[in-house]
Design an enzyme around this catalytic site. Structure first.
Site, PDB file in Angstrom:
ATOM      1  N   GLU A 130     -16.794  -4.871   6.744  1.00 44.67           N
ATOM      2  CA  GLU A 130     -15.721  -5.836   6.473  1.00 44.67           C
ATOM      3  C   GLU A 130     -16.216  -7.218   6.863  1.00 44.67           C
ATOM      4  OE1 GLU A 130     -11.791  -5.336   7.909  1.00 44.67           O
ATOM      5  OE2 GLU A 130     -11.438  -3.560   6.684  1.00 44.67           O
ATOM      6  N   TYR A 167       0.849  -1.207   0.000  1.00 50.69           N
ATOM      7  CA  TYR A 167       0.000   0.000   0.000  1.00 50.69           C
ATOM      8  C   TYR A 167       0.882   1.254   0.000  1.00 50.69           C
ATOM      9  CZ  TYR A 167      -4.461  -2.331   1.436  1.00 50.69           C
ATOM     10  OH  TYR A 167      -5.604  -3.087   1.511  1.00 50.69           O
TER      11      TYR A 167
END
Ligand code: 3EB
EC number: 3.3.2.13
Length: 332
Positions: free
Chosen positions: A326, A203
């Site tokens: 999530e 990331y």
């Protein structure tokens, strides 16, 4: 050493006494509910309560079990239990204005324990982080502060981020940071990525000074009795959150991501000769940021999961400010 036993599995129990088959023993218990407790050993099993929801009727206990015999202990604040083949542990660091150093110590201690007891294959972690989207004493988001500490522990231990298994990094309504982990002595551990989502440790730094380190899923062999642990999965494509403000859209993409991770094409690409669909996933935990979205999320999940799957919905904050839902689970 040859490992021919069944890998640990969990059940969701609404009430106290776990229901076990003859050769099974409890490896540990995680109570999900509206308060937290310290980490302890109760009747030889690591136990803690995490504040992962806001209504008592949503509370349940995640009971981890494995084949006998079991031995347990407490080292550096880590309550652990082990069978010949598997190690389960729970450790907490209390609420604080800065978490990086305590998180680094916590993970360094976990790595040291897995090494000293002889269970080098970390297979799954859960990280329950209170005030995950709040800012710490230095103005850094608490989740990012946690990620700095976890990355530091890898630096200090010379640990390759690619060896870090499936994980959950999720909010809690108090209690500091609780880390739950499962490790194996041998067999095979294969970390699985998602071709549609960037590997977490790649990331960009726009998501924090140090990236998260986890796989999208981890396959823990042996071939018979192995498990596929699926990380908390979100509405992310590449590294970007999709469907801002749209919980249905994010939930559908999270489920698409999960399906892509566990499908035959992806698993075979990673050398795992299996293939699964969403209906094979059980013991799902679904984390929902806004209470008003719970019914929508329940509906979207029900349309794509098995009607017999155990699905627990929890109302809590999520690592990224713009994520509304999530979903994690496992395949037996
Ligand atoms: C993501 O995919 C969302 O920090 O261990 C999911 C699973 C997330 C695990 C972790 C974070 C973690 O980036 C957040």
């Amino acid at each position: 050493m040859s490992i021919s036993v069944t890998a640990p599995y969990c059940r969701f129990e609404k009430t106290g006494s776990p229901d076990l088959d003859g050769d099974e023993t409890v490896l540990g218990l995680i109570e999900h509910g509206t308060g937290h407790t310290d980490v302890s050993l109760v009747d030889g099993a690591p136990r803690t309560a995490v504040h992962t929801t806001t209504r008592d009727d949503e509370a349940f206990t995640e009971v981890w079990h494995a084949q006998r015999p079991v031995e347990s202990g407490m080292d550096n604040g880590i309550a652990w239990a082990r069978t010949d083949a598997y190690l389960f542990g729970v450790v907490r660091t209390g609420e604080s204005g800065r978490y990086a150093d305590a998180t680094a110590t916590l993970y360094t201690n976990v790595f040291a324990l897995t090494r000293s007891l002889g269970y080098p294959l970390l297979a799954r972690t859960w990280n329950y982080v209170s005030g995950i989207n709040t800012t710490n004493a230095d103005g850094l988001e608490v989740y990012r502060d946690f990620c700095v500490g976890r990355a530091q522990a890898l630096d200090e231990g010379g640990i390759d981020p690619a060896t870090m298994p499936a994980a959950t990094g999720i909010g809690a309504h108090g209690g500091g940071i609780t880390c739950v982990f499962l490790a194996a002595r041998g067999g095979v551990r294969i970390n699985i990525e998602n071709p549609a989502v960037l590997t977490a440790h790649h990331y960009p730094t726009t998501y924090g000074p140090r990236p998260p380190v986890f796989a999208r899923a981890t396959w823990l062999g042996p071939p018979e009795g192995g498990r596929l642990f699926i990380s908390a999965t979100a509405g992310i494509l590449g590294h970007r959150t999709v469907h801002h403000g749209d919980v249905t859209g994010q939930c559908e993409v999270a489920l698409d991501n999960m399906a892509r991770v566990i499908g035959a094409e992806n698993l075979r690409r990673h050398g795992v000769q299996r293939g699964h669909v969403l209906a094979d996933v059980d013991h799902l935990k679904v984390y929902v940021r806004r209470r008003e979205d719970l019914d929508t999320v329940r509906r979207v999940c029900a349309a794509r999961l098995s009607s017999t799957a155990a699905v627990a919905l929890l109302h809590t904050d999520i690592a990224r400010e713009d994520l509304l839902v999530e979903i994690e689970g496992m395949v037996a």
